[in-house]
Motif scaffolding. Sequence first.
Motif, short mmCIF file in Angstrom:
data_model
loop_
_atom_site.label_atom_id
_atom_site.label_comp_id
_atom_site.label_asym_id
_atom_site.label_seq_id
_atom_site.Cartn_x
_atom_site.Cartn_y
_atom_site.Cartn_z
N ILE A 1 5.68 21.55 -3.78
CA ILE A 1 7.20 22.05 -3.87
C ILE A 1 8.06 20.42 -3.04
O ILE A 1 9.36 20.77 -3.03
CB ILE A 1 7.75 23.80 -3.10
CG1 ILE A 1 6.42 22.94 -2.08
CG2 ILE A 1 6.91 24.58 -3.63
CD1 ILE A 1 6.65 24.24 -0.20
N VAL A 2 6.96 20.14 -2.66
CA VAL A 2 7.52 18.91 -1.99
C VAL A 2 6.96 17.05 -2.48
O VAL A 2 5.71 17.79 -2.69
CB VAL A 2 7.70 19.21 -0.05
CG1 VAL A 2 8.13 18.43 0.52
CG2 VAL A 2 7.71 19.75 0.01
N ASN A 3 7.36 16.33 -2.72
CA ASN A 3 6.98 14.75 -2.96
C ASN A 3 6.97 13.60 -1.58
O ASN A 3 8.63 14.18 -1.67
CB ASN A 3 7.49 14.56 -4.14
CG ASN A 3 6.62 15.60 -5.38
OD1 ASN A 3 6.05 16.03 -5.27
ND2 ASN A 3 7.81 14.86 -6.47
N ILE A 4 6.17 14.02 -1.79
CA ILE A 4 6.45 12.26 -0.14
C ILE A 4 5.51 10.98 -0.81
O ILE A 4 4.06 11.45 -1.01
CB ILE A 4 6.22 13.03 1.41
CG1 ILE A 4 6.71 14.25 1.47
CG2 ILE A 4 5.95 11.90 2.26
CD1 ILE A 4 6.00 15.04 3.00
N MET A 5 6.38 9.68 -0.51
CA MET A 5 5.50 9.06 -0.86
C MET A 5 6.58 8.12 0.16
O MET A 5 7.44 7.63 0.67
CB MET A 5 6.61 8.53 -2.55
CG MET A 5 5.66 7.31 -3.10
SD MET A 5 6.07 5.60 -2.57
CE MET A 5 6.80 5.60 -4.12
N ARG A 6 5.08 6.72 0.87
CA ARG A 6 5.67 5.78 0.83
C ARG A 6 4.93 4.20 0.39
O ARG A 6 3.80 4.85 1.00
CB ARG A 6 5.72 6.37 3.39
CG ARG A 6 5.93 4.78 3.19
CD ARG A 6 6.39 5.27 5.21
NE ARG A 6 6.31 4.11 5.96
CZ ARG A 6 7.03 4.28 6.95
NH1 ARG A 6 6.69 5.35 7.82
NH2 ARG A 6 7.14 2.88 8.17
N MET A 7 5.84 3.47 0.79
CA MET A 7 5.12 2.60 0.25
C MET A 7 5.48 1.19 1.33
O MET A 7 6.38 1.10 1.20
CB MET A 7 5.68 1.91 -1.05
CG MET A 7 4.98 0.42 -1.44
SD MET A 7 5.19 0.12 -2.73
CE MET A 7 4.26 -0.48 -3.62
N LYS B 1 0.82 -0.89 0.08
CA LYS B 1 -0.14 -0.08 0.08
C LYS B 1 0.77 1.11 0.24
O LYS B 1 1.31 1.12 1.03
CB LYS B 1 -0.63 -0.23 1.45
CG LYS B 1 -2.16 -1.07 1.25
CD LYS B 1 -2.95 -1.11 2.55
CE LYS B 1 -3.65 -2.09 2.91
NZ LYS B 1 -4.32 -2.24 3.45
N SER B 2 0.78 2.61 -1.24
CA SER B 2 1.60 3.02 -0.56
C SER B 2 1.17 4.30 -1.13
O SER B 2 0.30 4.77 -2.21
CB SER B 2 2.67 3.18 -2.81
OG SER B 2 3.36 4.05 -2.72
N PRO B 3 0.72 5.09 -0.03
CA PRO B 3 -0.36 7.14 -0.17
C PRO B 3 0.95 7.65 -0.65
O PRO B 3 2.17 7.52 -0.06
CB PRO B 3 -0.61 7.24 0.85
CG PRO B 3 0.09 6.21 2.09
CD PRO B 3 1.43 5.03 0.95
N ALA B 4 0.72 9.17 -0.99
CA ALA B 4 1.95 9.96 -1.55
C ALA B 4 1.34 11.88 -1.83
O ALA B 4 0.40 11.56 -1.87
CB ALA B 4 2.36 9.69 -3.00
N LEU B 5 2.09 11.78 -1.78
CA LEU B 5 1.75 13.41 -1.67
C LEU B 5 2.34 14.36 -2.40
O LEU B 5 3.32 14.33 -2.33
CB LEU B 5 1.84 14.10 0.47
CG LEU B 5 1.21 15.34 0.23
CD1 LEU B 5 -0.61 15.04 -0.47
CD2 LEU B 5 1.09 16.14 1.52
#
Lengths: 141, 128
Positions: free
Chosen positions: B84-90, B76-80
């Motif tokens: 200006i900023v990119n955040i992703m976690r899986m 499962k991977s949400p991302a923002l």
Amino acid sequence: MAIPMKVGHCLLVVLCLVILAGCSLRRVVVNDVISPQRVTFIQSGSTTMQQVVSRLGAPDEIFESEFGLATVYEWSDTKFSAIDFGYAARAFSPYSPSMTLARTGIDKEQFQVHYDAQGIVRTVGFIRHEEAVPVLWFWPF
Amino acid sequence: MLRVRLMGLLVLALVLTQGCVVSRGTLGEPLREEAITQIKKGVSTTSEVVALMGAPERIVRGNEREIFHYYYYDGKSPALLLLIVNIMRMEVKSDNLYVFFGRNGLVEEVLYSKRTPNVQFKLWPFGD
């Protein structure tokens, strides 16, 4: 000439935005970490495969060694961070040059349990491991 | 007035969720617990296990035994993705089932564990 407080705050916000502009953080975590504390119950010469599985779960891999079966538990923590200093140019230029520093750290780990022909633990061990890099670590040099 | 408020709420919701990405990936088929409980040590045969679970993903040989390995991965991977900023976690976890067969072709041992129910949509990349 003193800068009014409101203007100072605005400048601070703009400065933060400029620093953060083009920042990218990515992290991929696979399976749970098995710490050395979690495996202290394993005693070579007496613990069975069933006992190991009841505490750690089924392994990710089983292979045959010369003395019996061996099981492998795997987990990883991959971190990627980058900062693009050219991104801020988008605010005032139609062309944004790419000036990016990026770093990826793949922290892949294994815990292996080797059994004898009777399914009793013969030996256990973690693969060699260096200290994990922090999430925000874009300096590539 | 109500219409303006609704429009305002809609615009606010769009502004707040812009750049949000939610994705999910799986590998293999989920392992059905009701099928696994039907596998009996000393009774079930190779063909019965295949009828219950399907063909294994891998077959391992060890200690003069045949071991069927079934697995299933769930991520499962949400991302923002903001301006200006990119955040992703899986987060990825796996379920594993091993069925050991003796020389007589009957099930000797079953090892199973399920980790995928603990996979969560975590966005914050720091910490555990």
